[in-house]
Design a protein around this motif. Structure first.
Motif, short mmCIF file in Angstrom:
data_model
loop_
_atom_site.label_atom_id
_atom_site.label_comp_id
_atom_site.label_asym_id
_atom_site.label_seq_id
_atom_site.Cartn_x
_atom_site.Cartn_y
_atom_site.Cartn_z
N ALA A 23 0.83 -1.21 0.00
CA ALA A 23 0.00 0.00 0.00
C ALA A 23 0.86 1.26 0.00
O ALA A 23 0.38 2.33 0.39
CB ALA A 23 -0.93 -0.02 1.20
N ARG A 29 -2.87 1.62 -2.46
CA ARG A 29 -3.78 2.15 -1.43
C ARG A 29 -5.24 2.08 -1.91
O ARG A 29 -6.13 1.74 -1.15
CB ARG A 29 -3.41 3.60 -1.08
CG ARG A 29 -2.23 3.70 -0.14
CD ARG A 29 -2.05 5.11 0.37
NE ARG A 29 -1.60 6.02 -0.67
CZ ARG A 29 -0.32 6.18 -1.01
NH1 ARG A 29 0.61 5.47 -0.42
NH2 ARG A 29 0.02 7.03 -1.96
N ARG A 30 -5.44 2.40 -3.21
CA ARG A 30 -6.80 2.32 -3.76
C ARG A 30 -7.33 0.89 -3.69
O ARG A 30 -8.47 0.64 -3.33
CB ARG A 30 -6.82 2.82 -5.22
CG ARG A 30 -7.01 4.31 -5.35
CD ARG A 30 -7.40 4.69 -6.76
NE ARG A 30 -6.37 4.34 -7.74
CZ ARG A 30 -5.35 5.14 -8.07
NH1 ARG A 30 -5.24 6.33 -7.52
NH2 ARG A 30 -4.46 4.77 -8.95
N ALA A 32 -6.41 -1.50 -1.63
CA ALA A 32 -6.67 -1.87 -0.23
C ALA A 32 -8.01 -1.29 0.22
O ALA A 32 -8.82 -1.99 0.86
CB ALA A 32 -5.53 -1.37 0.65
N ARG A 33 -8.24 -0.02 -0.13
CA ARG A 33 -9.48 0.64 0.31
C ARG A 33 -10.70 -0.02 -0.34
O ARG A 33 -11.68 -0.34 0.32
CB ARG A 33 -9.39 2.12 -0.09
CG ARG A 33 -10.30 3.04 0.68
CD ARG A 33 -10.00 4.50 0.39
NE ARG A 33 -9.96 4.84 -1.03
CZ ARG A 33 -8.89 5.31 -1.66
NH1 ARG A 33 -7.77 5.51 -1.00
NH2 ARG A 33 -8.92 5.61 -2.94
N ARG A 34 -10.61 -0.27 -1.65
CA ARG A 34 -11.76 -0.81 -2.37
C ARG A 34 -12.06 -2.25 -1.96
O ARG A 34 -13.22 -2.62 -1.80
CB ARG A 34 -11.50 -0.74 -3.88
CG ARG A 34 -11.59 0.67 -4.42
CD ARG A 34 -11.07 0.76 -5.83
NE ARG A 34 -11.26 2.09 -6.40
CZ ARG A 34 -10.66 2.52 -7.49
NH1 ARG A 34 -9.82 1.74 -8.14
NH2 ARG A 34 -10.87 3.74 -7.94
N THR A 35 -11.01 -3.07 -1.83
CA THR A 35 -11.26 -4.48 -1.47
C THR A 35 -11.77 -4.59 -0.04
O THR A 35 -12.60 -5.43 0.25
CB THR A 35 -10.00 -5.35 -1.65
OG1 THR A 35 -8.92 -4.73 -0.97
CG2 THR A 35 -9.66 -5.56 -3.10
N THR A 36 -11.27 -3.71 0.85
CA THR A 36 -11.75 -3.74 2.24
C THR A 36 -13.25 -3.43 2.27
O THR A 36 -14.03 -4.14 2.93
CB THR A 36 -10.99 -2.73 3.11
OG1 THR A 36 -9.60 -3.05 3.04
CG2 THR A 36 -11.44 -2.78 4.55
N GLY A 37 -13.65 -2.42 1.53
CA GLY A 37 -15.07 -2.05 1.48
C GLY A 37 -15.92 -3.16 0.89
O GLY A 37 -16.98 -3.51 1.43
N ALA A 76 -12.02 -3.97 -8.45
CA ALA A 76 -10.87 -3.31 -7.82
C ALA A 76 -9.56 -3.92 -8.33
O ALA A 76 -8.60 -3.19 -8.63
CB ALA A 76 -10.96 -3.44 -6.30
N TYR A 80 -6.53 -2.31 -10.52
CA TYR A 80 -5.17 -2.40 -9.97
C TYR A 80 -4.21 -2.97 -11.02
O TYR A 80 -3.12 -2.43 -11.24
CB TYR A 80 -5.20 -3.28 -8.72
CG TYR A 80 -3.87 -3.49 -8.05
CD1 TYR A 80 -3.16 -2.42 -7.51
CD2 TYR A 80 -3.31 -4.76 -7.94
CE1 TYR A 80 -1.94 -2.62 -6.88
CE2 TYR A 80 -2.10 -4.96 -7.31
CZ TYR A 80 -1.42 -3.89 -6.78
OH TYR A 80 -0.22 -4.08 -6.16
#
Lengths: 149, 70
Positions: A23, A29-30, A32-37, A76, A80
């Protein structure tokens, strides 16, 4: 006289544990954010399905939300991959192919064995296989990166 | 496929990170190419040709025959 070799190690911890190149870049970082959501949506909907009564409208909505989260993870990752350079993209695609190929083979073998033995396969067993794919992908990614170091 | 990237880079005094930035790839990718662990795509080979101001055949060595350009 040959030039001395420089070291350029891959981020093995991130590859092995999280299945991506870390990240510390905007695209990382994008992701990580998108997959977490997206994963939070899937997990929440699966937990919700355990709570609500089956067959009702709430269960139908939750049943739709679970695959939407998985599609979100897919989108996502597609974005990526598009942002990676060619070698990183190649490694990611090879790791996906290897891990999900193994999981599909295991799934098919499980179904075949269950059919032969007259057993019923539960949804949890199939979900477990999908969950197995991700650590397998991380291991494949770290291994493939090591071969390109 | 073998190549002369490490030597060419050293002649210009560039680090792997600097070359990687000029090429728009990661340092790991430059390292993998230099160590003959990865053959770059044609667009990346042309990008190398541009940054070194050399034809591709002066950068990469065709091991199945002579150096591609002799």
């Amino acid at each position: 006289m040959p030039e001395p070799r420089e070291a350029a190690p891959w981020p093995y911890t991130s590859l092995l544990l999280f299945g991506f190149f870390g990240a510390d870049t905007p695209e990382g970082r994008r992701l990580a954010r998108r997959t977490t959501g997206a994963l939070a949506l899937t997990v929440a909907s699966l937990i919700g399905l355990q709570i609500v009564s089956p067959g009702g409208p709430a269960a139908a909505v939750l049943a739709l939300l679970a695959p939407v989260g998985v599609v979100g993870v897919g989108v996502a990752y597609a974005r990526y991959l598009a942002a990676l350079d060619e070698l990183a993209r190649l490694l990611q695609l090879k790791a996906f192919a290897l891990a999900y190929g193994v999981v599909m083979a295991l799934g098919m073998a499980g179904v075949a064995v269950a059919m032969a033995g007259g057993w019923r396969l539960g949804a949890r067993g199939l979900y477990s296989l999908l969950v197995l794919a991700e650590p397998l992908r991380g291991a494949a990614l770290a291994y493939l990166a090591k071969r390109h170091a | 496929m073998k190549n002369r990237i490490r030597v060419l880079r050293a002649e210009l005094g560039w680090s792997q990170a600097e070359l990687a930035e000029r090429l728009g790839v990661s340092r790991q990718t430059v390292n993998a190419i230099e160590n003959d662990r990865y053959d770059p795509s044609l667009p990346l080979a042309f990008a190398l040709s541009r940054v070194f101001h050399l034809p591709i055949e002066r950068i990469f060595i065709d091991e199945d025959g002579d150096a591609a350009g002799g």
